[in-house]
Design a protein around this motif. Structure first.
Motif, PDB file in Angstrom:
ATOM      1  N   PRO A 153      -1.840   1.645  12.919  1.00 55.75           N
ATOM      2  CA  PRO A 153      -3.112   1.046  13.475  1.00 55.75           C
ATOM      3  C   PRO A 153      -3.381  -0.326  12.875  1.00 55.75           C
ATOM      4  O   PRO A 153      -4.297  -0.790  13.554  1.00 55.75           O
ATOM      5  N   SER A 154      -2.719  -0.599  11.671  1.00 55.31           N
ATOM      6  CA  SER A 154      -3.028  -1.841  10.988  1.00 55.31           C
ATOM      7  C   SER A 154      -2.248  -2.810  11.513  1.00 55.31           C
ATOM      8  O   SER A 154      -2.227  -4.061  10.855  1.00 55.31           O
ATOM      9  N   GLY A 155      -1.321  -2.512  12.365  1.00 60.04           N
ATOM     10  CA  GLY A 155      -0.108  -3.540  12.635  1.00 60.04           C
ATOM     11  C   GLY A 155       1.398  -2.875  12.266  1.00 60.04           C
ATOM     12  O   GLY A 155       1.435  -1.975  11.242  1.00 60.04           O
ATOM     13  N   PRO A 156       2.360  -3.585  12.919  1.00 59.13           N
ATOM     14  CA  PRO A 156       3.616  -3.085  12.255  1.00 59.13           C
ATOM     15  C   PRO A 156       3.737  -3.351  10.778  1.00 59.13           C
ATOM     16  O   PRO A 156       3.414  -4.123  10.169  1.00 59.13           O
ATOM     17  N   ARG A 157       4.733  -2.184  10.155  1.00 60.61           N
ATOM     18  CA  ARG A 157       5.023  -2.348   8.766  1.00 60.61           C
ATOM     19  C   ARG A 157       6.312  -1.546   8.459  1.00 60.61           C
ATOM     20  O   ARG A 157       6.747  -0.650   9.091  1.00 60.61           O
ATOM     21  N   PRO A 158       6.935  -1.895   7.675  1.00 56.50           N
ATOM     22  CA  PRO A 158       8.262  -1.095   7.189  1.00 56.50           C
ATOM     23  C   PRO A 158       7.881   0.216   6.922  1.00 56.50           C
ATOM     24  O   PRO A 158       7.039   0.432   5.610  1.00 56.50           O
ATOM     25  N   LEU A 159       8.813   1.208   7.046  1.00 54.34           N
ATOM     26  CA  LEU A 159       8.448   2.544   6.434  1.00 54.34           C
ATOM     27  C   LEU A 159       9.834   3.266   6.361  1.00 54.34           C
ATOM     28  O   LEU A 159      10.533   2.982   7.336  1.00 54.34           O
ATOM     29  N   PRO A 160       9.978   4.143   5.247  1.00 55.04           N
ATOM     30  CA  PRO A 160      11.192   5.065   5.346  1.00 55.04           C
ATOM     31  C   PRO A 160      10.931   5.974   6.630  1.00 55.04           C
ATOM     32  O   PRO A 160       9.897   6.139   7.209  1.00 55.04           O
ATOM     33  N   TRP A 202      17.711  24.679  14.779  1.00 54.41           N
ATOM     34  CA  TRP A 202      19.194  24.217  15.091  1.00 54.41           C
ATOM     35  C   TRP A 202      19.285  22.971  15.869  1.00 54.41           C
ATOM     36  O   TRP A 202      20.225  22.400  16.244  1.00 54.41           O
ATOM     37  N   ILE A 203      18.030  22.404  16.462  1.00 56.06           N
ATOM     38  CA  ILE A 203      18.004  21.166  17.348  1.00 56.06           C
ATOM     39  C   ILE A 203      17.920  20.042  16.448  1.00 56.06           C
ATOM     40  O   ILE A 203      17.103  19.935  15.582  1.00 56.06           O
ATOM     41  N   ALA A 204      18.802  19.162  16.714  1.00 55.24           N
ATOM     42  CA  ALA A 204      19.058  17.928  15.743  1.00 55.24           C
ATOM     43  C   ALA A 204      17.940  16.730  15.996  1.00 55.24           C
ATOM     44  O   ALA A 204      17.388  16.921  17.215  1.00 55.24           O
ATOM     45  N   ALA A 205      17.946  16.060  15.037  1.00 57.27           N
ATOM     46  CA  ALA A 205      16.854  15.008  15.248  1.00 57.27           C
ATOM     47  C   ALA A 205      17.265  13.882  15.846  1.00 57.27           C
ATOM     48  O   ALA A 205      16.680  12.683  16.091  1.00 57.27           O
ATOM     49  N   ALA A 206      18.625  13.706  15.821  1.00 56.63           N
ATOM     50  CA  ALA A 206      19.442  12.469  16.268  1.00 56.63           C
ATOM     51  C   ALA A 206      19.503  12.372  17.437  1.00 56.63           C
ATOM     52  O   ALA A 206      19.426  13.391  18.229  1.00 56.63           O
ATOM     53  N   GLY A 207      19.968  11.402  18.113  1.00 55.99           N
ATOM     54  CA  GLY A 207      20.065  11.015  19.552  1.00 55.99           C
ATOM     55  C   GLY A 207      19.064  10.701  20.376  1.00 55.99           C
ATOM     56  O   GLY A 207      19.146  10.317  21.661  1.00 55.99           O
ATOM     57  N   GLN A 208      17.774  10.990  20.028  1.00 52.25           N
ATOM     58  CA  GLN A 208      16.609  10.547  20.737  1.00 52.25           C
ATOM     59  C   GLN A 208      15.787   9.549  20.342  1.00 52.25           C
ATOM     60  O   GLN A 208      15.718   9.400  18.931  1.00 52.25           O
ATOM     61  N   PRO A 209      15.260   8.609  20.928  1.00 50.40           N
ATOM     62  CA  PRO A 209      14.325   7.557  20.554  1.00 50.40           C
ATOM     63  C   PRO A 209      13.185   8.110  19.615  1.00 50.40           C
ATOM     64  O   PRO A 209      12.415   9.049  19.915  1.00 50.40           O
ATOM     65  N   LEU A 210      13.140   7.434  18.579  1.00 47.69           N
ATOM     66  CA  LEU A 210      12.131   7.931  17.391  1.00 47.69           C
ATOM     67  C   LEU A 210      10.618   7.201  17.947  1.00 47.69           C
ATOM     68  O   LEU A 210      10.670   6.008  18.484  1.00 47.69           O
ATOM     69  N   THR A 211       9.514   8.046  18.100  1.00 47.38           N
ATOM     70  CA  THR A 211       8.167   7.540  18.542  1.00 47.38           C
ATOM     71  C   THR A 211       7.729   6.579  17.485  1.00 47.38           C
ATOM     72  O   THR A 211       7.524   6.818  16.346  1.00 47.38           O
ATOM     73  N   GLY A 212       7.053   5.442  18.110  1.00 49.39           N
ATOM     74  CA  GLY A 212       6.460   4.424  17.193  1.00 49.39           C
ATOM     75  C   GLY A 212       7.260   3.546  16.192  1.00 49.39           C
ATOM     76  O   GLY A 212       6.897   2.919  15.515  1.00 49.39           O
ATOM     77  N   THR A 227       0.741  -1.191   0.074  1.00 47.44           N
ATOM     78  CA  THR A 227       0.023   0.003  -0.054  1.00 47.44           C
ATOM     79  C   THR A 227       0.704   1.111  -0.050  1.00 47.44           C
ATOM     80  O   THR A 227       2.030   1.266   0.163  1.00 47.44           O
ATOM     81  N   GLY A 228       0.060   2.545  -0.265  1.00 51.86           N
ATOM     82  CA  GLY A 228       1.024   3.506  -0.162  1.00 51.86           C
ATOM     83  C   GLY A 228       1.705   3.895   1.083  1.00 51.86           C
ATOM     84  O   GLY A 228       0.995   3.653   2.237  1.00 51.86           O
ATOM     85  N   LEU A 229       2.533   4.805   1.032  1.00 53.06           N
ATOM     86  CA  LEU A 229       3.308   5.059   2.072  1.00 53.06           C
ATOM     87  C   LEU A 229       2.769   6.613   2.867  1.00 53.06           C
ATOM     88  O   LEU A 229       3.340   6.894   3.849  1.00 53.06           O
ATOM     89  N   LEU A 230       1.986   7.225   1.941  1.00 51.27           N
ATOM     90  CA  LEU A 230       1.641   8.695   2.599  1.00 51.27           C
ATOM     91  C   LEU A 230       1.036   8.588   3.826  1.00 51.27           C
ATOM     92  O   LEU A 230       1.478   9.420   4.709  1.00 51.27           O
ATOM     93  N   GLY A 231       0.181   7.969   3.948  1.00 47.13           N
ATOM     94  CA  GLY A 231      -0.685   7.768   5.287  1.00 47.13           C
ATOM     95  C   GLY A 231       0.198   7.492   6.545  1.00 47.13           C
ATOM     96  O   GLY A 231       0.189   8.232   7.553  1.00 47.13           O
ATOM     97  N   PRO A 232       0.872   6.206   6.575  1.00 47.70           N
ATOM     98  CA  PRO A 232       1.743   6.045   7.667  1.00 47.70           C
ATOM     99  C   PRO A 232       2.870   7.027   8.100  1.00 47.70           C
ATOM    100  O   PRO A 232       3.273   7.195   9.107  1.00 47.70           O
ATOM    101  N   THR A 233       3.577   7.615   6.717  1.00 53.49           N
ATOM    102  CA  THR A 233       4.276   8.615   7.051  1.00 53.49           C
ATOM    103  C   THR A 233       3.686   9.971   7.789  1.00 53.49           C
ATOM    104  O   THR A 233       4.520  10.508   8.438  1.00 53.49           O
ATOM    105  N   VAL A 234       2.503  10.327   7.164  1.00 52.33           N
ATOM    106  CA  VAL A 234       2.002  11.413   8.000  1.00 52.33           C
ATOM    107  C   VAL A 234       1.529  11.102   9.475  1.00 52.33           C
ATOM    108  O   VAL A 234       1.749  11.970  10.198  1.00 52.33           O
ATOM    109  N   GLN A 235       1.219   9.963   9.731  1.00 52.24           N
ATOM    110  CA  GLN A 235       1.048   9.312  11.119  1.00 52.24           C
ATOM    111  C   GLN A 235       2.199   9.303  11.915  1.00 52.24           C
ATOM    112  O   GLN A 235       2.404   9.924  12.881  1.00 52.24           O
ATOM    113  N   ALA A 236       3.496   8.963  11.375  1.00 46.52           N
ATOM    114  CA  ALA A 236       4.713   9.168  11.955  1.00 46.52           C
ATOM    115  C   ALA A 236       5.368  10.561  12.167  1.00 46.52           C
ATOM    116  O   ALA A 236       5.664  10.865  13.334  1.00 46.52           O
ATOM    117  N   PHE A 237       4.929  11.683  11.258  1.00 47.17           N
ATOM    118  CA  PHE A 237       5.080  12.846  11.496  1.00 47.17           C
ATOM    119  C   PHE A 237       4.296  13.443  12.847  1.00 47.17           C
ATOM    120  O   PHE A 237       4.949  14.050  13.615  1.00 47.17           O
TER     121      PHE A 237
END
Length: 1003
Positions: free
Chosen positions: A802-809, A828-838, A85-95
């Protein structure tokens, strides 16, 4: 620490001028006390609903799903249950899960079509010269796609009674009509007026004028040519044939009406001389010209069924029936008023038996602002908001009169699923609508051309869906000029990722579906259908012979056994004796009874699968010379199936009974149809098989052999996943094309970054080749500049949905982290070093996709730690080490946007010392705030930044030319590599070194 200079220049009175990284333009702005936003992301990808190529502002996942629906299916995967399936929906969810607040979403696709709907009971009035030339009212889905194929539309009318004054109805002669109502009555021009006379005759007419007279009354006026006069038809029957006409979507043809019967409530039963597949259906209107002078009209509310005993006729039903009275005749008769009301339309969408959304208070005349034909499509509704926000004024859209359409607010929250398609200038009549949803039949969806993939715009993995074809080949500098000309001057839309270009607040762009694998439609393969055995009586040998139907399909897979049944009656309803025979037998002796006849049939079985029954064979019993019993010989019809047309030999003669069922033994869902002709058209099933058999019924004969009509074979959409890496086929051409367009867009805008993700199967070598191909081909922007704003991540991660774990960029999670850091402290705050949610883990499919190799290529790889999945880098693909960290790049973008904002506010200020002091004060104030929030290196403001706007930079020759030069010298803070040393106590020996990890963190 080094202060890096940035020169800012203002040209007074000379209009906008392009400068390196900074542009001042004359545009009204309101000064805000905060720094410019860099938390807004633009996402581009596939969805099952929503406008195409039109950015939509989304601020939560619920709103995203309301507009864009579920994740569109791209392929069936390697097996039937593994859908891609398309990746747009879960990507927006991760955002949003990772801290994002606002994003713009662009749905892309090619060749998507829009589903249509007929509104049963609602028709467009015919022209004055032929009032019977009605047309059905239609709507369409709010956006292209197959998302509403399982929906239906239902409608009703709402009446707003009017206290019409006695004797005030004026419809005499050929003058325009009028009606006086109290001054308190609420009536608007364009609303449909219903006037009912004491005789029951009804007038429907749109109000054209509303005037107040000296007595305080409101005078409603209309044109005589707009009047529609109707008499209800009740308790009436007639037998024809009568000439008639049926009108429906794409249909206007003459028909023959055999008879009709109207009940007391107006329900009508019509017998038409058409087979059910060609007969009028739900939503059509039928006009009957019978012996009465005025034609009868009825809207059809149900599908046709065959007329018993008449193979070429069908029965259709509708409600209610009306006679259309000519205006001259109606005006010449008695016009004693009984009641009057304003009629409004209510529409609802239905899924199954549940109403999903409603919209009320709609008008039925196209001259009214609330006309149902003005219900906005997604492109209209969201396109208006997009253009207004992009331009700052609705003037940017040619012909736009305001910020919203007349029905935008009515259909916005929740988003109503249908949009108007009506004809401007049309008048619509609620001929068959009741006062509640469900009284009239629902109008099912009429899908557009193509299969579901084609209608969703994803029938091919075409990178041109992501780019504007007129901008795709342009370089960085010419891209902005041409895009602005098309959008702002010509008012033309932009497509794909380029639709985000006019939105200045977008600071990050990602196209997660660009990294999808290729998918294609496999060749269709017809599933073999097992038919019934051919059973015959060999008279000479006096035994029964048959053919194995399973062996006919596959000689290596014959039947396991056969079941032979014998009965004294042809329909096997009594006296049945069954015998099981081995699979290696194809004949058996006839077992006779004492008198009369015996009927035989046989079926084959293999591994629990049964064939249909064979034809029925009748064998006469032996009798003695003085026995008085006789057996009539019954001959079964012999059917032939050509396409979907079934014909048969006469057998014992007409009439016949035709049976169909999805079960080979007719054990369920059996449909029986009597007919007098020896042919019929079967309905091909969407899936599975329809079995059919036929017999004579007078006298009752034997069943024919069963024939089977299978669903048309369809191919499966499958992913063409590459095998072991091959440079010639392992790099996705589509992904390279989209990523190159994104890199040119970023180089052209200069104030945004691009999140780059690669196809899931990529390893380190494929990533390096992919980046090399992105860097090729731009003739305007240098290669280094082209790559400077690309922020790449690989490999994919396992993400909760919501539909279960799936691979995602990582596009959504990283964009959310960048937005969160920008909102809480700054970009200027980096996204690295902190656990990513979900994020649950890292998906590594190639052995050469190790973090060290990817890090060497400036790819930011996720790693799994005890705290969760974290990023270990913040690099862009820039070759310049000073601005390589994305935190530094985003800091410079923030300063650039700050300079643009200040320049726009001060562009017309008098050019002199006061302006220079004001500029220096404003920049020092903003940079001081950023320093306190940790944006710059150094321990004091003097070490962190300098603002120069003195006479040395602005000598008289510069001021006289209408220019002001400001130089900002900045010392950006760089991300710090945190060294985590883990010590473990080991008994009396004290601590020992257990682990050393390098993590990139915030400055």
């Amino acid at each position: 620490m080094t202060l890096q200079p940035m020169a800012l220049e203002q040209v007074a009175g000379a209009g906008p001028r392009a400068l390196p990284g900074v542009r001042f333009e004359t545009a009204p702005a309101v000064r805000s006390g905060v720094l410019p936003r860099l938390d807004v992301t633009g996402f581009v990808g596939y969805a099952e609903a929503g406008p195409l190529d039109t950015p939509v502002l989304v601020q939560d996942v619920v709103r995203f799903r309301e507009i864009f629906g579920g994740d569109v299916v791209l392929a069936d995967g390697t097996d039937g249950d593994d859908r891609v399936t398309g990746l747009l929906g879960p990507t927006v969810q991760a955002f949003f899960d990772n801290g994002g607040h606002s994003c713009w979403v662009v749905r892309v696709g090619i060749g998507a079509s829009t589903t249509g709907f007929v509104v049963p009971g609602l028709v467009e009035a015919g022209p004055p010269e032929d009032p019977t030339r009605l047309r059905p009212a239609t709507l369409q889905a709010r956006s292209p796609g197959a998302f509403c194929d399982d929906h239906a539309v239902v409608a009703c009318v709402r009446r707003r009674p009017l206290a019409a004054l006695p004797g005030s109805l004026a419809v005499g002669g050929w003058v325009d009509g009028g009606l006086a109502v109290p001054g308190s009555a609420s009536v608007e021009p364009g609303e449909l007026l219903e006037v009912v006379l004491e005789t029951g005759r009804t007038l429907w007419v749109p109000v054209r004028t509303v005037l107040a007279d000296a007595a305080g009354r409101r005078l409603l006026g209309w044109r005589a040519a707009d009047e529609t006069w109707l008499d209800p038809v009740r308790d009436a029957t007639a037998t024809g044939p009568f000439p008639g006409r049926v009108v429906g979507p794409g249909r206007d043809e003459a028909i023959v009406v055999e008879s009709y019967a109207a009940d007391a409530d107006g329900t009508v039963r019509l017998v038409v001389r058409l087979t059910p597949d060609r007969a009028p259906t739900t939503g059509d209107a039928v006009v009957v010209s019978d012996v009465v002078a005025s034609p009868m009209v009825v809207t059809i509310g149900s599908a046709a069924v065959g007329e018993p005993g008449v193979g070429t006729s069908s029965v259709v039903g509708g409600w209610p029936a009306w006679r259309m009275i000519p205006t001259t005749a109606a005006r010449a008769g008695a016009v004693d008023l009984d009641r009057a009301a304003v009629v409004e339309l209510g529409l609802a969408t239905r899924q199954g038996d549940a109403l999903t959304a409603t919209v009320e208070g709609l008008a039925l005349d196209s001259d009214h602002q609330r006309w149902f034909g003005r219900l906005p499509s997604d492109e209209e509704h969201f396109g208006r908001a997009y253009r207004i926000l992009a331009t700052g004024s609705p003037v940017g859209a040619p012909g736009a009169a305001g910020t919203d359409g007349p029905l935008d607010g009515l259909a916005a929250h929740p988003r109503f699923g249908l949009a108007g398609t009506g004809t401007p200038g049309g008048r619509y009549l609620p001929l068959g609508l009741g006062t509640a949803y469900g009284v009239s039949a629902p109008g099912p969806a009429v899908p557009g051309p193509g299969d579901v993939h084609a209608r969703n715009g994803v029938a091919s993995r075409d990178p041109s869906a992501f780019v504007d074809p007129d901008l795709a080949e342009l370089g960085a500098e010419s891209l902005v000029v041409e895009a602005r000309r098309r959008f702002f001057v010509e008012g033309e839309p932009l497509r794909g990722v380029h639709a985000l270009l006019p939105l200045e607040e977008v600071a990050v762009v990602a196209a997660p579906d660009a990294g999808q694998g290729e998918w294609l439609l496999s060749s269709p393969e017809a599933s073999p259908v097992v038919l019934g055995p051919d059973l015959a009586h060999a008279v000479a040998a006096d035994h029964l012979d048959w053919v194995d139907p399973f062996a006919d399909l596959d000689p290596d897979a014959p039947a396991d056994e056969f079941v032979l049944e014998r009965s004294p009656v042809p329909d096997f309803t009594g006296g049945v004796a069954a015998t099981t025979l081995g699979g290696d037998l194809w004949h058996t002796p006839v077992v006779r009874g004492d008198c009369g006849a015996a009927f035989f049939r046989i079926r084959a079985l293999r591994r629990g699968v049964t064939s249909p029954w064979s034809n029925t064979v009748q064998v006469a019993e032996e009798r003695g010379p003085f026995e008085a019993c006789e057996a009539e010989l019954l001959v079964a019809p012999t059917p032939t199936l050509a396409g979907a047309t079934l014909s048969w030999t006469a057998g014992a003669g007409a009439p016949y009974e035709l049976q169909t069922s999805p079960h080979p033994l007719f054990a369920r869902d059996v449909s029986s149809a009597p007919t007098t002709i020896a042919h019929a058209t079967l309905s091909r099933p969407a899936t599975g098989v329809t079995y059919a058999r036929v017999r004579s019924t007078s006298p009752l004969g034997t069943w024919s052999v069963t024939v089977a009509l299978a669903a048309l074979p369809v191919g499966r959409w499958v992913v063409a996943a590459p095998g072991p890496f091959d440079p010639d086929r392992g790099v996705s051409d589509a992904a390279v094309t989209v990523h190159r367009a994104l890199s040119v867009l970023a180089a052209a805008r200069r104030d945004l970054t691009v999140l780059l993700s690669f196809p899931r199967w990529y390893g380190g070598e494929a990533v390096e080749l992919h980046l090399g191909r992105i860097a090729e081909g731009d003739t305007v922007a240098g290669t280094a500049d082209l790559m400077d704003r690309l922020h790449a991540h690989h490999p994919w991660v396992l993400t909760t949905t919501p539909s279960g774990p799936r691979p995602l960029p990582l596009d959504g999670a990283v964009a959310g982290r960048l937005a969160r850091g920008s909102l809480e402290r700054g970009p200027w705050i980096a996204a690295a070093g902190q656990p990513l949610t979900g994020v649950l883990g890292v998906v590594t499919e190639r052995s050469d996709a190790d973090p060290l190799r990817l890090r060497a290529a400036q790819i930011n790889a996720p790693v799994l730690t005890k705290r969760g999945v974290v990023l270990t880098g913040v690099d862009t693909l820039s070759d310049d080490g000073l601005v390589r960290p994305v935190t530094v790049r985003r800091l410079l973008i923030l300063v650039q946007r700050l300079a643009l904002r200040e320049g726009r506010e001060l562009v017309f200020e008098p050019n002199g010392p006061d302006l220079r002091r004001l500029l220096q004060t404003r920049f020092e104030s903003a940079l001081g705030l950023m320093f306190r929030l940790g944006a710059f290196a150094g321990t004091t403001p003097a070490q962190a930044y300098r603002v120069l706007c003195d006479e040395g930079l602005n000598p008289p020759r510069v001021s006289d030319a209408g220019r002001v030069v400001v130089e900002l010298q900045l010392a950006p803070s760089h991300p710090l590599e945190f060294i985590v040393v883990r010590l473990v106590q080991a008994g009396d020996d004290g601590f020992r070194l257990a682990d050393v990890t390098a993590l990139t963190g915030a400055a």
